[in-house]
Design a protein around this motif. Structure first.
Motif, PDB file in Angstrom:
ATOM      1  N   THR A 149       0.839  -1.210   0.000  1.00 20.66           N
ATOM      2  CA  THR A 149       0.000   0.000   0.000  1.00 20.66           C
ATOM      3  C   THR A 149       0.870   1.256   0.000  1.00 20.66           C
ATOM      4  O   THR A 149       0.652   2.177  -0.792  1.00 20.66           O
ATOM      5  CB  THR A 149      -0.915   0.023   1.258  1.00 20.66           C
ATOM      6  N   VAL A 150       1.878   1.268   0.889  1.00 21.65           N
ATOM      7  CA  VAL A 150       2.761   2.444   0.942  1.00 21.65           C
ATOM      8  C   VAL A 150       3.460   2.621  -0.405  1.00 21.65           C
ATOM      9  O   VAL A 150       3.510   3.724  -0.960  1.00 21.65           O
ATOM     10  CB  VAL A 150       3.812   2.308   2.080  1.00 21.65           C
ATOM     11  N   ILE A 151       3.974   1.522  -0.956  1.00 25.53           N
ATOM     12  CA  ILE A 151       4.746   1.636  -2.199  1.00 25.53           C
ATOM     13  C   ILE A 151       3.850   2.094  -3.364  1.00 25.53           C
ATOM     14  O   ILE A 151       4.238   2.957  -4.154  1.00 25.53           O
ATOM     15  CB  ILE A 151       5.454   0.303  -2.517  1.00 25.53           C
ATOM     16  N   LEU A 152       2.641   1.533  -3.440  1.00 27.95           N
ATOM     17  CA  LEU A 152       1.739   1.950  -4.528  1.00 27.95           C
ATOM     18  C   LEU A 152       1.403   3.432  -4.409  1.00 27.95           C
ATOM     19  O   LEU A 152       1.446   4.170  -5.403  1.00 27.95           O
ATOM     20  CB  LEU A 152       0.426   1.149  -4.462  1.00 27.95           C
ATOM     21  N   ALA A 153       1.064   3.861  -3.193  1.00 24.42           N
ATOM     22  CA  ALA A 153       0.684   5.268  -3.004  1.00 24.42           C
ATOM     23  C   ALA A 153       1.872   6.189  -3.286  1.00 24.42           C
ATOM     24  O   ALA A 153       1.730   7.219  -3.956  1.00 24.42           O
ATOM     25  CB  ALA A 153       0.153   5.476  -1.586  1.00 24.42           C
ATOM     26  N   LEU A 154       3.070   5.797  -2.806  1.00 29.63           N
ATOM     27  CA  LEU A 154       4.259   6.619  -3.074  1.00 29.63           C
ATOM     28  C   LEU A 154       4.517   6.705  -4.580  1.00 29.63           C
ATOM     29  O   LEU A 154       4.827   7.771  -5.109  1.00 29.63           O
ATOM     30  CB  LEU A 154       5.503   6.017  -2.399  1.00 29.63           C
ATOM     31  N   SER A 155       4.354   5.567  -5.269  1.00 30.72           N
ATOM     32  CA  SER A 155       4.609   5.563  -6.721  1.00 30.72           C
ATOM     33  C   SER A 155       3.609   6.466  -7.432  1.00 30.72           C
ATOM     34  O   SER A 155       3.974   7.203  -8.353  1.00 30.72           O
ATOM     35  CB  SER A 155       4.480   4.155  -7.315  1.00 30.72           C
ATOM     36  N   PHE A 156       2.353   6.406  -7.010  1.00 32.29           N
ATOM     37  CA  PHE A 156       1.342   7.256  -7.640  1.00 32.29           C
ATOM     38  C   PHE A 156       1.747   8.726  -7.489  1.00 32.29           C
ATOM     39  O   PHE A 156       1.719   9.502  -8.433  1.00 32.29           O
ATOM     40  CB  PHE A 156      -0.026   7.007  -6.981  1.00 32.29           C
ATOM     41  N   HIS A 157       2.153   9.074  -6.280  1.00 28.84           N
ATOM     42  CA  HIS A 157       2.516  10.469  -6.030  1.00 28.84           C
ATOM     43  C   HIS A 157       3.765  10.867  -6.835  1.00 28.84           C
ATOM     44  O   HIS A 157       3.812  11.944  -7.422  1.00 28.84           O
ATOM     45  CB  HIS A 157       2.756  10.668  -4.535  1.00 28.84           C
ATOM     46  N   ALA A 158       4.749   9.960  -6.857  1.00 24.42           N
ATOM     47  CA  ALA A 158       6.023  10.304  -7.505  1.00 24.42           C
ATOM     48  C   ALA A 158       5.932  10.270  -9.035  1.00 24.42           C
ATOM     49  O   ALA A 158       6.541  11.096  -9.714  1.00 24.42           O
ATOM     50  CB  ALA A 158       7.119   9.355  -7.034  1.00 24.42           C
ATOM     51  N   PHE A 159       5.162   9.303  -9.561  1.00 25.15           N
ATOM     52  CA  PHE A 159       5.156   9.144 -11.023  1.00 25.15           C
ATOM     53  C   PHE A 159       3.963   9.823 -11.699  1.00 25.15           C
ATOM     54  O   PHE A 159       3.970  10.020 -12.908  1.00 25.15           O
ATOM     55  CB  PHE A 159       5.165   7.657 -11.410  1.00 25.15           C
ATOM     56  N   ILE A 160       2.924  10.138 -10.944  1.00 31.29           N
ATOM     57  CA  ILE A 160       1.764  10.758 -11.591  1.00 31.29           C
ATOM     58  C   ILE A 160       1.511  12.184 -11.080  1.00 31.29           C
ATOM     59  O   ILE A 160       1.539  13.130 -11.857  1.00 31.29           O
ATOM     60  CB  ILE A 160       0.504   9.867 -11.418  1.00 31.29           C
ATOM     61  N   THR A 161       1.323  12.313  -9.766  1.00 28.49           N
ATOM     62  CA  THR A 161       0.950  13.644  -9.257  1.00 28.49           C
ATOM     63  C   THR A 161       2.061  14.688  -9.502  1.00 28.49           C
ATOM     64  O   THR A 161       1.814  15.721 -10.130  1.00 28.49           O
ATOM     65  CB  THR A 161       0.656  13.567  -7.736  1.00 28.49           C
TER      66      THR A 161
END
Ligand code: ASP
Length: 406
Positions: free
Chosen positions: A222-234
Motif C-alpha cells: 500500500t505504501v509503495i503503490l501510493a508513493l509511486s502514484f505520487h512520484a510518477f503521476i501527481t
C-alpha cells in the motif's frame, strides 16, 4: 575510454553492495567505513551550506515584497503537495485495507518514542532558537533556517556599503560550500556501496524479513503503490502543467541525488546533492535553490506525510478499530504536522507517527509493530521527499520567469 556517468556508477555500486551484504556479511566492516565517512562528509557541509545558502539567497532576493511573495509561494506549494500525498495514501489504504485481520504480535521497542511525542511541541517552539550556537551543535535545522532568513533579510535593510560587503561575503562562502559539495559527490558510489552493504547485512542478520513480509506485505504494498502514484503521476503532472517543464528531463537531472536519498534515507544529508543537481542540471538560479531547497529538506516531506497516514491507518485496522471519516480528516492534518516536524534523518518519520496515533488514541508503542520493514520504506519515502523538493524549485523558478534547461 568514455567515463561512466555518476548515476550509473551509483547504480552499479548499489547492485554490488546488495551482493556484498548478502554474501559477505561477516566482512561488512571492511566496507562500511566508506559509508560512514561519506555520510560524515555530507553532514559536515549541511549546516554551513544551509546557513550560507539561505543568507545569500534571501539577501539576493532583495526587498521585503519579493521575499514575501517567494516565501508564500514556496510554503503554499509545499503544503499543497504534502496534502495531495496524504490524500493519495488515504485513498489507497481505504481501498486495500492492509491491516484488516492481521495479527501483529508484540511491538518491538522503538528508541526515542516517548521523547518524540513529548518534544513535538518543542520542535515547533524551536523554530525561534534561544541560542543560535546551540541550534548549530544540536542540528536544529528549523532554528538555523529562521536565523539565516532574518540575517539575510536584514542585510538588505542595512546601508549600501554593508549590504555589498555582507552579500559578497555570503555569496563567496556559499560558493566555497558548493565546491566542497561537488568534491564530496565524486565519492558517492563508494559511500553508497558502504552504506547499502551495511543495511543489507544488518537486515539479513535480523532474519525477520521473511516473517514480517507475511503480515506486513500488504501494508508495504500500500505504501509503495501510493508513493509511486505520487512520484510518477501527481508530481510529474504538476511539473508539466503548472511548471511547463519536462518531467523526464528533470528526472534525469536528479538521478544522482535521488539515488543518494534512497541510499542514505536522509533528505538533509542529500541536500548538498539536491542543490547541486537543481542548479547545475536544471539551471535554476542560485537565488531560488538556496531558499527553496534547504527549507524543503526540513519541512516538505511528501513521502513521510503519506507514510504517516497509511501506517497509522494500518495499525488502527490491525487493532480492529473502525476510524470514522471525521477522525480520518483529523489524521490528515496530524500527518501533515508530523511530516513538517520530522527531521530529514533516517527513521524520523517512524517516531513522529506518535503524533498521528494519538489522534485515534492508539498506544504509542504500536509504532514498534511496523519497525521490521521500516528501513526499506524509509529509503523510498526519503526519495519521494527529495523529488518533491526539487519539483518545487523548478516550478517556482518557472513562475518567476526563469529560463531553465528542463
Ligand atoms: N528519512 C526521512 C527523510 O530524511 C524522514 C522520515 O523518516 O520519514 O526525509
Amino acid at each position: 575510454m568514455k567515463k561512466i556517468e555518476l548515476h550509473w556508477q551509483i547504480l552499479i555500486a548499489l547492485v554490488l553492495s546488495i551482493a556484498y551484504g548478502l554474501l559477505l556479511p561477516e566482512y561488512i566492516s571492511w566496507v562500511s567505513w566508506m559509508g560512514t565517512i561519506f555520510l560524515n562528509a555530507l553532514k559536515m557541509v549541511i549546516i554551513p551550506l544551509i546557513l550560507s545558502s539561505i543568507i545569500s539567497g534571501v539577501a539576493n532576493i532583495g526587498g521585503a515584497e519579493d521575499f514575501g511573495r517567494l516565501g508564500l509561494k514556496t510554503l503554499g506549494y509545499y503544503i499543497l503537495t504534502s496534502l495531495l500525498a496524504i490524500v493519495t495514501g488515504l485513498f489507497f489504504v481505504n481501498i486495500i485495507h492492509p491491516g484488516v485481520g492481521v495479527h501483529l504480535g508484540t511491538p518491538e521497542a522503538v528508541h526515542g518514542l516517548n521523547q518524540a511525542s513529548k518534544s513535538f511541541g518543542d520542535t515547533l517552539l524551536n523554530i525561534v532558537p534561544a541560542n543560535i550556537f546551540k541550534a548549530f551543535t544540536k542540528g536544529n535545522m528549523l532554528g538555523i533556517i529562521t536565523f539565516s532568513m532574518f540575517f539575510g533579510f536584514f542585510i538588505t535593510q542595512t546601508t549600501k556599503k554593508y549590504q555589498i560587503i555582507l552579500t559578497d561575503f555570503f555569496n563567496a562562502f556559499f560558493e566555497v560550500m558548493m565546491k566542497i559539495t561537488s568534491f564530496i559527490i565524486k565519492f558517492a558510489p563508494l559511500g553508497i556501496f558502504g552504506l547499502v552493504a551495511k543495511v543489507v547485512a544488518e537486515q539479513t542478520a535480523k532474519g525477520n524479513l521473511g516473517e514480517a513480509a507475511s503480515s506486513l506485505g500488504l501494508y508495504m504494498l500500500t505504501v509503495i503503490l501510493a508513493l509511486s502514484f505520487h512520484a510518477f503521476i501527481t508530481l510529474p503532472s504538476l511539473l508539466k502543467f503548472i511548471g511547463k517543464a519536462n518531467p523526464f528531463k528533470h528526472g534525469k537531472a536528479m538521478a544522482t541525488a535521488l539515488l543518494t536519498a534512497f541510499s542514505t534515507s536522509s533528505s538533509s544529508a542529500t541536500l548538498p546533492l539536491t542543490m547541486e543537481a537543481v542548479e547545475k542540471n536544471d539551471g535554476v538560479s542560485n537565488k531560488i535553490t538556496s531558499f527553496v531547497l534547504p527549507l524543503g529538506a526540513t519541512v516538505n516531506m511528501d513521502g513521510t506525510a503519506l507514510y504517516e497516514l497509511v501506517a497509522a491507518m494500518f495499525i488502527a485496522q490491525a487493532y480492529g478499530l473502525d476510524v470514522p471519516i471525521v477522525q480520518q480528516f483529523l489524521m490528515v492534518f496530524a500527518a501533515l504536522l508530523a511530516s513538517i516536524g520530522a527531521a530529514g534523518i533516517p527513521m524520523a518519520g517512524l517516531v513522529m507517527m506518535t503524533v498521528v496515533l494519538s489522534v485515534i488514541g492508539l498506544p504509542l508503542e504500536a509504532v514498534g509493530l511496523i519497525l521490521a520493514v521500516d528501513r526499506i520504506l524509509d529509503m523510498m519515502r526519503t526519495t519521494v521527499n527529495v523529488w518533491s523538493d526539487s519539483t518545487c524549485a523548478v516550478i517556482i523558478a518557472k513562475s518567476e520567469g526563469e529560463k531553465l534547461k528542463v
